[in-house]
Design a protein around this motif. Structure first.
Motif, mmCIF file in Angstrom:
data_model
loop_
_atom_site.group_PDB
_atom_site.id
_atom_site.type_symbol
_atom_site.label_atom_id
_atom_site.label_comp_id
_atom_site.label_asym_id
_atom_site.label_seq_id
_atom_site.Cartn_x
_atom_site.Cartn_y
_atom_site.Cartn_z
ATOM 1 N N TYR A 193 51.053 17.934 55.949
ATOM 2 C CA TYR A 193 49.881 18.713 56.589
ATOM 3 C C TYR A 193 49.285 17.461 57.825
ATOM 4 O O TYR A 193 48.524 17.783 58.589
ATOM 5 C CB TYR A 193 48.543 19.051 55.967
ATOM 6 N N THR A 194 49.420 16.232 57.359
ATOM 7 C CA THR A 194 48.078 15.406 58.529
ATOM 8 C C THR A 194 48.975 14.671 59.506
ATOM 9 O O THR A 194 49.901 14.816 58.625
ATOM 10 C CB THR A 194 47.589 13.978 57.377
ATOM 11 N N ARG A 195 48.354 14.874 60.416
ATOM 12 C CA ARG A 195 48.932 13.341 61.521
ATOM 13 C C ARG A 195 48.454 12.301 61.308
ATOM 14 O O ARG A 195 49.006 11.632 61.951
ATOM 15 C CB ARG A 195 48.431 14.311 62.570
ATOM 16 N N SER A 196 46.965 12.189 60.881
ATOM 17 C CA SER A 196 46.338 11.144 60.799
ATOM 18 C C SER A 196 46.005 10.325 59.411
ATOM 19 O O SER A 196 45.634 11.086 58.417
ATOM 20 C CB SER A 196 44.922 11.179 62.231
ATOM 21 N N THR A 203 42.682 11.224 58.307
ATOM 22 C CA THR A 203 42.492 13.258 58.009
ATOM 23 C C THR A 203 42.307 12.836 56.330
ATOM 24 O O THR A 203 41.171 13.923 56.672
ATOM 25 C CB THR A 203 43.502 13.292 58.211
ATOM 26 N N PRO A 235 40.946 12.506 63.049
ATOM 27 C CA PRO A 235 40.890 13.141 61.792
ATOM 28 C C PRO A 235 40.208 14.659 62.353
ATOM 29 O O PRO A 235 40.658 15.745 61.878
ATOM 30 C CB PRO A 235 40.072 11.962 60.583
ATOM 31 N N ASP A 268 41.948 17.398 63.203
ATOM 32 C CA ASP A 268 42.735 17.380 61.854
ATOM 33 C C ASP A 268 42.310 18.723 61.281
ATOM 34 O O ASP A 268 41.988 19.515 61.062
ATOM 35 C CB ASP A 268 43.458 16.870 61.267
ATOM 36 N N TYR A 316 42.492 22.261 60.326
ATOM 37 C CA TYR A 316 42.560 23.448 58.913
ATOM 38 C C TYR A 316 41.597 24.524 58.952
ATOM 39 O O TYR A 316 42.247 25.601 58.165
ATOM 40 C CB TYR A 316 41.880 22.203 57.940
ATOM 41 N N SER A 330 44.552 26.268 56.608
ATOM 42 C CA SER A 330 45.660 25.330 56.513
ATOM 43 C C SER A 330 45.529 26.023 54.702
ATOM 44 O O SER A 330 44.550 25.020 53.811
ATOM 45 C CB SER A 330 45.677 24.168 56.534
#
Length: 272
Positions: A16-19, A22, A190, A193, A197, A202
């Motif tokens: 789920y995270t991109r950073s 996060t 973050p 993100d 969510y 999410s």
């Protein structure tokens, strides 16, 4: 229980995270909230001293810094390889406990601590061109610093629980942990993100909620309870068994749901 926390963390990071900040941001929000609630419920005990309260806060800050470093590595590495390296913390806890708490370490215990650190180094070995070049992965040094901070957090936490009730100490430590995570993770990426969510409802929020408000709280309280009953050096060594449970859980998940954690499971990796 703390091994389950790491499995859940890696699930959120991988899916789920991109950073890399996060999850620390979500942990910071949750732990700060939990700390305030626990302090509000337990309030100030009559036996509280400034020294003990300050020790609990410092312990939480060290714990938070340790977690920030390990989470950063966990963002790019397999959980079954990254987290066990941080279980080198017993050697640092033992040295600090000897210096500041007058604890003693038997030769057999030193052997066990040495074996833990040696195993941590093996987990971070990498090769180039077959076996022509063998070196330590750069993350090893970051994870060893995380281990040092975690060991120090346990030693300082021991000072706190020797004078304060476990739950009140837990509240102070958790509050300090959460604030440190918030301080380091409060960045635009973050926050974006986290906003996504909530807007997208999410499943990451459910995973983090269960992990931080239930599982992690139980794990941290049990650790403090153990510190209140035994020496910091021994407690730190025993918490290192988390690595064994982590291997068991991550291998099981990877075999049942291939690719769920981004883990590469082969006989050779399991052997290492």
């Amino acid at each position: 229980i703390t091994a389950l926390v790491s499995i859940s963390d890696k699930t959120v990071i991988y899916r789920y995270t991109r950073s890399p900040l996060t999850l620390p941001l979500l942990i910071g929000i949750a732990q700060t909230t939990a700390g305030l609630v626990v302090i509000g419920l337990t309030w100030l005990p009559s036996e509280a001293t400034l020294r003990a309260g300050f020790s609990a806060l410092i312990s939480g800050m060290l714990f938070g810094l340790s977690a920030i470093l390990s989470q950063k590595v966990l963002f790019n590495q397999e959980v079954s390889r990254a987290i066990p390296v941080t279980q080198a913390s017993p050697i640092f806890a033992a040295l600090l406990a000897i210096m500041f708490l007058d604890e003693s370490i038997a030769p057999l215990q030193w052997f066990g601590i040495f074996a833990t650190v040696t195993g941590s180094a093996f987990l971070s070995l990498r090769t180039r061109g077959g076996m022509q070049s063998v070196f330590l992965d750069r993350s090893f040094y970051v994870l060893m610093l995380s281990a040092l901070l975690f060991g120090a957090a346990n030693v300082v936490g021991k000072v706190a629980v020797d004078e304060l009730p476990v739950l009140f100490t837990h509240g102070l430590r958790t509050l300090a942990l959460g604030l440190v995570m918030l301080l380091f993770a409060s960045r635009p990426a973050p926050w974006a993100d986290v906003k996504g969510y909530f807007l997208g409802r999410s499943p990451a929020l459910i995973l983090v909620g269960i992990n931080e408000f239930i599982t992690a709280q139980i794990g941290i309280i049990l650790l403090l309870w153990a510190l209140s009953m035994g020496p910091a050096s021994l407690v730190s060594a025993l918490i290192g068994t988390r690595a064994g449970f982590l291997l068991l859980f991550s291998t099981t998940v990877a075999l049942i749901w291939p690719g769920a954690l981004g883990e590469q499971i082969t006989p050779g990796i399991i052997a290492i």
